[in-house]
Design a protein around this motif. Structure first.
Motif, PDB file in Angstrom:
ATOM      1  N   MET A   1      67.753  28.006  40.393  1.00 31.42           N
ATOM      2  CA  MET A   1      68.757  29.191  40.226  1.00 31.42           C
ATOM      3  C   MET A   1      69.286  29.359  38.692  1.00 31.42           C
ATOM      4  N   TYR A   2      69.510  28.353  38.230  1.00 24.65           N
ATOM      5  CA  TYR A   2      70.075  28.179  36.846  1.00 24.65           C
ATOM      6  C   TYR A   2      69.148  29.174  35.847  1.00 24.65           C
ATOM      7  N   PHE A   3      67.871  28.433  35.892  1.00 29.33           N
ATOM      8  CA  PHE A   3      66.718  28.923  35.113  1.00 29.33           C
ATOM      9  C   PHE A   3      66.308  30.390  35.370  1.00 29.33           C
ATOM     10  N   VAL A   4      66.451  30.610  36.571  1.00 34.82           N
ATOM     11  CA  VAL A   4      66.015  32.276  37.142  1.00 34.82           C
ATOM     12  C   VAL A   4      67.215  33.212  36.289  1.00 34.82           C
ATOM     13  N   PHE A   5      68.411  32.478  36.687  1.00 30.17           N
ATOM     14  CA  PHE A   5      69.604  33.346  36.081  1.00 30.17           C
ATOM     15  C   PHE A   5      69.576  33.553  34.541  1.00 30.17           C
ATOM     16  N   THR A   6      69.197  32.495  33.771  1.00 26.42           N
ATOM     17  CA  THR A   6      69.245  32.801  32.184  1.00 26.42           C
ATOM     18  C   THR A   6      67.887  33.566  31.940  1.00 26.42           C
ATOM     19  N   TYR A  11      67.573  39.718  29.975  1.00 24.05           N
ATOM     20  CA  TYR A  11      67.307  41.152  30.021  1.00 24.05           C
ATOM     21  C   TYR A  11      68.671  41.863  30.166  1.00 24.05           C
ATOM     22  N   SER A  12      69.443  41.269  31.162  1.00 23.12           N
ATOM     23  CA  SER A  12      70.721  41.811  31.392  1.00 23.12           C
ATOM     24  C   SER A  12      71.552  40.977  32.206  1.00 23.12           C
ATOM     25  N   LEU A  13      72.637  40.955  31.978  1.00 23.05           N
ATOM     26  CA  LEU A  13      73.714  40.093  32.743  1.00 23.05           C
ATOM     27  C   LEU A  13      73.870  40.879  34.249  1.00 23.05           C
ATOM     28  N   LEU A  14      73.586  42.097  34.505  1.00 24.01           N
ATOM     29  CA  LEU A  14      73.820  42.591  35.506  1.00 24.01           C
ATOM     30  C   LEU A  14      72.574  42.202  36.541  1.00 24.01           C
ATOM     31  N   TYR A  15      71.386  42.255  35.700  1.00 20.90           N
ATOM     32  CA  TYR A  15      70.183  41.802  36.668  1.00 20.90           C
ATOM     33  C   TYR A  15      70.469  40.414  37.073  1.00 20.90           C
ATOM     34  N   ALA A  16      70.837  39.239  36.341  1.00 24.10           N
ATOM     35  CA  ALA A  16      71.396  38.209  36.591  1.00 24.10           C
ATOM     36  C   ALA A  16      72.360  38.040  37.762  1.00 24.10           C
ATOM     37  N   TYR A  17      73.278  38.948  37.641  1.00 27.74           N
ATOM     38  CA  TYR A  17      74.319  39.066  38.832  1.00 27.74           C
ATOM     39  C   TYR A  17      73.715  39.255  40.181  1.00 27.74           C
ATOM     40  N   LEU A  18      72.959  40.439  39.931  1.00 25.69           N
ATOM     41  CA  LEU A  18      72.349  41.044  41.348  1.00 25.69           C
ATOM     42  C   LEU A  18      71.039  40.057  41.772  1.00 25.69           C
ATOM     43  N   GLY A  19      70.619  39.265  40.798  1.00 25.97           N
ATOM     44  CA  GLY A  19      69.656  38.073  41.167  1.00 25.97           C
ATOM     45  C   GLY A  19      70.508  37.139  42.153  1.00 25.97           C
ATOM     46  N   ASN A  20      71.637  36.931  41.726  1.00 28.76           N
ATOM     47  CA  ASN A  20      72.482  36.014  42.390  1.00 28.76           C
ATOM     48  C   ASN A  20      72.835  36.293  43.813  1.00 28.76           C
ATOM     49  N   ILE A  21      73.319  37.697  43.732  1.00 26.66           N
ATOM     50  CA  ILE A  21      73.571  38.319  45.272  1.00 26.66           C
ATOM     51  C   ILE A  21      72.407  38.228  45.845  1.00 26.66           C
ATOM     52  N   ILE A  24      72.097  34.882  47.544  1.00 25.47           N
ATOM     53  CA  ILE A  24      72.819  34.464  48.592  1.00 25.47           C
ATOM     54  C   ILE A  24      72.590  35.180  49.797  1.00 25.47           C
ATOM     55  N   LEU A  25      72.200  36.601  49.846  1.00 26.72           N
ATOM     56  CA  LEU A  25      71.420  37.085  50.937  1.00 26.72           C
ATOM     57  C   LEU A  25      70.350  36.487  51.542  1.00 26.72           C
ATOM     58  N   LEU A  26      69.566  36.332  50.675  1.00 33.62           N
ATOM     59  CA  LEU A  26      68.170  35.409  51.161  1.00 33.62           C
ATOM     60  C   LEU A  26      68.487  34.046  51.692  1.00 33.62           C
ATOM     61  N   ILE A 103      77.842  29.643  34.771  1.00 40.22           N
ATOM     62  CA  ILE A 103      79.196  29.120  35.443  1.00 40.22           C
ATOM     63  C   ILE A 103      80.090  30.197  35.641  1.00 40.22           C
ATOM     64  N   LEU A 104      80.447  31.002  34.709  1.00 40.90           N
ATOM     65  CA  LEU A 104      81.564  32.042  34.425  1.00 40.90           C
ATOM     66  C   LEU A 104      81.002  33.175  35.457  1.00 40.90           C
ATOM     67  N   ALA A 105      79.807  33.548  35.390  1.00 38.65           N
ATOM     68  CA  ALA A 105      79.188  34.626  36.094  1.00 38.65           C
ATOM     69  C   ALA A 105      79.195  34.627  37.516  1.00 38.65           C
ATOM     70  N   ASN A 106      79.016  33.164  38.005  1.00 38.31           N
ATOM     71  CA  ASN A 106      78.772  32.990  39.314  1.00 38.31           C
ATOM     72  C   ASN A 106      80.259  32.306  39.777  1.00 38.31           C
ATOM     73  N   SER A 107      81.301  32.253  39.011  1.00 34.35           N
ATOM     74  CA  SER A 107      82.484  31.783  39.574  1.00 34.35           C
ATOM     75  C   SER A 107      83.144  32.520  40.953  1.00 34.35           C
TER      76      SER A 107
END
Length: 146
Positions: A1-6, A11-21, A24-26, A103-107
């Motif tokens: 998850m960390y590597f996908v997030f980074t 590209y964008s922190l928004l993409y990383a945040y949406l990837g995290n969402i 979660i749904l998956l 960590i801060l983006a996923n808090s």
């Protein structure tokens, strides 16, 4: 998850945040699917049809007795993220910049996880309740016709 997030954060922190969402749904969907498969009569009938029933039964029983769900692991992961986010808040130089961003983006992701989990549970409960009401309604209609 960390590597996908980074990677996505490059590209964008928004993409990383949406990837995290999306993750979660998956995970919630896969967890619900696995639970339904293990509770289905089809899984039991497939186990009965197998040649080496003892090995399959013991492996499934071991899985049920010792494993925890993906959802539980994700909850635990986000609890640690929440704790580490507070530590980073007090001492930002403790970890690298990428890890700190992760960590801060996923808090607050645990709040999303709880919300999505409750929504899935509520939909499931509503579906069961509506099926039960429909069955009672059909039973009443068939009795009234007789």
């Amino acid at each position: 998850m960390y590597f996908v997030f980074t990677w996505l954060a490059g590209y964008s922190l928004l993409y990383a945040y949406l990837g995290n969402i999306g993750l979660i749904l998956l995970v919630i969907a896969v967890d619900e699917y696995i639970i339904k498969i293990l509770q289905s009569e089809d899984a039991v009938s497939r186990l009965i049809k197998e040649n080496d029933k003892e090995i399959d039964y013991s492996s499934i029983q071991g899985l049920m007795n010792n494993a925890i769900s993906f959802k539980t692991e994700l909850y635990l992961f986000y609890v640690f993220i929440l704790i580490f986010s507070q530590i980073i808040e007090f001492s930002p130089t403790l970890v690298s910049t990428n890890l700190s961003k992760f960590i801060l983006a996923n808090s607050y992701s645990i709040l999303l996880l709880i919300a999505f989990d409750r929504i899935v549970q509520n939909f499931s409960n509503d579906r069961k309740r509506m099926n039960k009401m429909s069955a009672n309604f059909n039973k009443s209609l068939s009795q009234s016709k007789d």
